[in-house]
Each structure stands twice: as structure tokens, then as C-alpha cells.
Design a protein around this motif. Sequence first.
Motif, mmCIF file in Angstrom:
data_model
loop_
_atom_site.group_PDB
_atom_site.id
_atom_site.type_symbol
_atom_site.label_atom_id
_atom_site.label_comp_id
_atom_site.label_asym_id
_atom_site.label_seq_id
_atom_site.Cartn_x
_atom_site.Cartn_y
_atom_site.Cartn_z
ATOM 1 N N ASP A 1 -4.874 4.857 -3.847
ATOM 2 C CA ASP A 1 -3.887 3.868 -3.421
ATOM 3 C C ASP A 1 -3.592 2.879 -4.539
ATOM 4 O O ASP A 1 -2.418 2.577 -4.829
ATOM 5 C CB ASP A 1 -4.409 3.143 -2.178
ATOM 6 C CG ASP A 1 -3.410 2.154 -1.615
ATOM 7 O OD1 ASP A 1 -2.200 2.462 -1.596
ATOM 8 O OD2 ASP A 1 -3.835 1.061 -1.203
ATOM 9 N N GLU A 2 -4.630 2.376 -5.181
ATOM 10 C CA GLU A 2 -4.449 1.404 -6.267
ATOM 11 C C GLU A 2 -3.680 2.019 -7.435
ATOM 12 O O GLU A 2 -2.812 1.377 -8.031
ATOM 13 C CB GLU A 2 -5.817 0.893 -6.737
ATOM 14 C CG GLU A 2 -6.513 0.008 -5.703
ATOM 15 C CD GLU A 2 -7.985 -0.204 -6.017
ATOM 16 O OE1 GLU A 2 -8.464 0.358 -7.043
ATOM 17 O OE2 GLU A 2 -8.669 -0.905 -5.242
ATOM 18 N N TRP A 3 -3.996 3.270 -7.764
ATOM 19 C CA TRP A 3 -3.309 3.927 -8.876
ATOM 20 C C TRP A 3 -1.826 4.121 -8.553
ATOM 21 O O TRP A 3 -0.960 3.857 -9.394
ATOM 22 C CB TRP A 3 -3.958 5.273 -9.190
ATOM 23 C CG TRP A 3 -3.449 5.900 -10.450
ATOM 24 C CD1 TRP A 3 -3.985 5.811 -11.700
ATOM 25 C CD2 TRP A 3 -2.268 6.694 -10.596
ATOM 26 N NE1 TRP A 3 -3.220 6.500 -12.614
ATOM 27 C CE2 TRP A 3 -2.158 7.059 -11.964
ATOM 28 C CE3 TRP A 3 -1.289 7.145 -9.704
ATOM 29 C CZ2 TRP A 3 -1.117 7.846 -12.452
ATOM 30 C CZ3 TRP A 3 -0.242 7.924 -10.193
ATOM 31 C CH2 TRP A 3 -0.160 8.265 -11.553
ATOM 32 N N ARG B 1 -9.257 4.478 -1.827
ATOM 33 C CA ARG B 1 -8.777 3.176 -2.322
ATOM 34 C C ARG B 1 -8.279 3.286 -3.762
ATOM 35 O O ARG B 1 -7.265 2.681 -4.133
ATOM 36 C CB ARG B 1 -9.896 2.135 -2.221
ATOM 37 C CG ARG B 1 -10.241 1.747 -0.787
ATOM 38 C CD ARG B 1 -11.163 0.548 -0.739
ATOM 39 N NE ARG B 1 -12.456 0.818 -1.356
ATOM 40 C CZ ARG B 1 -13.503 1.359 -0.726
ATOM 41 N NH1 ARG B 1 -13.392 1.710 0.551
ATOM 42 N NH2 ARG B 1 -14.642 1.543 -1.347
ATOM 43 N N GLN B 2 -8.990 4.062 -4.573
ATOM 44 C CA GLN B 2 -8.582 4.217 -5.970
ATOM 45 C C GLN B 2 -7.260 4.967 -6.083
ATOM 46 O O GLN B 2 -6.435 4.655 -6.956
ATOM 47 C CB GLN B 2 -9.685 4.920 -6.755
ATOM 48 C CG GLN B 2 -10.925 4.067 -6.955
ATOM 49 C CD GLN B 2 -12.087 4.847 -7.561
ATOM 50 O OE1 GLN B 2 -12.116 6.083 -7.544
ATOM 51 N NE2 GLN B 2 -13.056 4.123 -8.108
ATOM 52 N N MET C 1 0.833 -1.196 0.000
ATOM 53 C CA MET C 1 0.000 0.000 0.000
ATOM 54 C C MET C 1 0.873 1.253 0.000
ATOM 55 O O MET C 1 1.918 1.307 0.640
ATOM 56 C CB MET C 1 -0.925 0.021 1.220
ATOM 57 C CG MET C 1 -1.993 -1.063 1.220
ATOM 58 S SD MET C 1 -3.035 -0.979 2.690
ATOM 59 C CE MET C 1 -3.787 0.623 2.497
ATOM 60 N N ASP D 1 0.033 2.423 -6.458
ATOM 61 C CA ASP D 1 0.686 1.106 -6.470
ATOM 62 C C ASP D 1 0.943 0.640 -7.900
ATOM 63 O O ASP D 1 2.039 0.163 -8.228
ATOM 64 C CB ASP D 1 -0.185 0.075 -5.744
ATOM 65 C CG ASP D 1 -0.128 0.215 -4.228
ATOM 66 O OD1 ASP D 1 0.785 0.906 -3.736
ATOM 67 O OD2 ASP D 1 -1.001 -0.354 -3.548
ATOM 68 N N ALA D 2 -0.067 0.772 -8.756
ATOM 69 C CA ALA D 2 0.052 0.288 -10.133
ATOM 70 C C ALA D 2 1.105 1.051 -10.922
ATOM 71 O O ALA D 2 1.705 0.517 -11.865
ATOM 72 C CB ALA D 2 -1.301 0.386 -10.836
#
Length: 361
Positions: free
Chosen positions: A273-275, A270-271, A1, A277-278
Amino acid sequence: MADLSTRIAGISLANPVMPAAGPPGWNGEAMKACAEGGAGAIVAKTVSVQPATVPTPNMASIPGGFLNTELWSELPVDQFIAREYPLAKEAGVPLIVSLGYTAEEIAQLAPRVRPFADALELSTHYIGDDPSPMMAAIRAAKDAVDVPVFVKLSPFRDMTTAAQAAAEAGADGIVAVNSFGPCLGVDIETGQMLMGSQEGYGWLSGAALKPLALRCVFDVARAVDLPIVGVGGITRGSDAIEFLMVGASAVGVCTAAILKGPSIYGKIVRQIDEWLDAHGYASAEDVRGLAIRRWQERTFRTAHVPPTLDVDTCTGCGLCETSCVYDAIHVVDNKAQLVPEKCYGCGLCVTRCPVQALSIT
């Protein structure tokens, strides 16, 4: 994360997403719901010396955006002090109290709300292009309290001059931007204006406001060395990333929370965080100001430079061909083919491609 924590004028937030002042923070229960939905801080609806008398109807969803003729809170400030702010404080996240509008009103209100406020936000929605009333309001707040004072700017102003004036007056941060207007909407079934205001005017927010809000944050970030809360048209994590890239330290969300409920805050977090990370970023701070740095590095050009086409990635959807007014790209055998000598380098096909098979370097 990724690390989503941020500090704004000395205030620590677990994540950079919060409500913007408005209906999502209209009372104590609503403010607590924002925190429970995932917001890193709470922003209360603006209060003034007298409660507002708000016309009805005063909110409308329109294609691509949102209209409102909301004012400040209809609840008296005494009720906020006695009930709503104490309830909001139970959420355990920083509480930013929004006040309006004149220096005299701020001087009267600020000491009263100080026991609950981790920061103040001053609304300038009803102040014109002359920055002196805003500067007086900031100074009145700074004289009255010992917490950070943010000022919210409207998008129709000269953002550079306004931000510099706010900094000169002692503001600790900038919130940009408020809704834009006046605007107009009509119900074609009845012929009535969508808004119940005297002229039928309303103020534009939602997704349609985002490009204007981004420009304003970009201007403010280059004009002053103050933390910025970016507001205007944020509906998803990628929108928030754009605001961080043009210099914001945090973002405020209002319209999306009205339309989708307070759980939108956690979803956007969350989005983000996901972006991150990606894309290989360790923290939200890593992308802050990235677009400004890229802008400083870029070379301005007028030559017709065609985009790069990755044929293997292309799915043959045909969106590029449909929208190319120069007839420079066609789909043949389910793959796009570019005709460079016809291309004007406008870049539209790049933004239309759903699989990023086209790019401009």
C-alpha cells in the motif's frame, strides 16, 4: 490508501497476500493466525491420502535462503476435515485447500474437502517434466468439485509448456512456483548434512529463489490467460510488487512467515500500500503486468550505453566505485564521477546505488 482488493478465478480477496502451502498452514490455529496477521486468504498445508512421514531435521535457515525436506502434512486428512479446516473457516477469509498428488488420490480427496474449500490447489512437486499426470490430476479435481482448481508448478519445468498443459486440462489458475531442488547444505561444525533426508538433500526457498520464481511467473503470464499466484522469496512489499509487475494477481508467502511469524502478511500488505501510494498508483491492479508491457516496448541493444548520473543526489558512499570492474566510476570530493569511455553499460552500479543517483533509461 490504494485499492488492494483482487479477484482470482471469481474469488474476492481484500488484499493479494496469502500463505503458500506449507508449515504456516499446518493446522487450524496456524491458519487462523495467518488471517489474523493480515493475509487476504488462507492456503492449507498439502494433504494426501496418507499422512507423510517426514525426516528430521527438515528445515534450515541458510545465508540468503532456506532449505527444507518437508513433505505433505503429517496429519491425517480425517483430522483436517474434522478439526483443522473448520477452525480455519472461522477466520472469515477464503480457504484454499492444497491436495496431492495423483489423479486417483485427487479424485478420492476432493469431494471430502469440498465443504470447506473456496478453491483447490494441486501440488505437482513430485511430477516430472511429462505434463500428463498433472493434466489427469486437474481433470480429476474438475470432475469432482465445483470450485476453482489451481495447479502449483515446480520451477525446473518448461513453464510455458506446463502452463499451457494446465490450461488445456481446465485449470482455473496457476501457482508459481514450488521450492527448487534437490539442493544440499552442510553444517561445517559437525560435518553433518543440514537435512535429515536419506541423501541429505533439501529444497531451496526464501530470497535466493525469487529471481527464478519471477522468471517462471513471467513465462506463465505470457503463455496463458489465467490468474497467477506468484510464490518464491517474497519477504517484503517491494518483492510482491515485482511479482505483480510480471503478471501475478496475488502472492504467496511461506519462508518469510516461518522465519518472522504470521504478522509478516500484514506487514507486506502495508508495504504494498505504501509503495503504491508513494508511486502514484491507485490500485494493485494498476501495476499488474507492467514489466511485461515495458519489456514489449523496450529496444534490445548491445552498445555500451553508460548510466545517467545525478551528482546532486549522490552521497559519495563509494559502492559504485568498489564494484566497477571497468574502472569507469570514481568518487572525488565525496561525489561520483563517471568516465563514459570506460563504461561497458553493465548496469551493476545502478543496482548498487542506495540513493538512486544512477539510472539506465
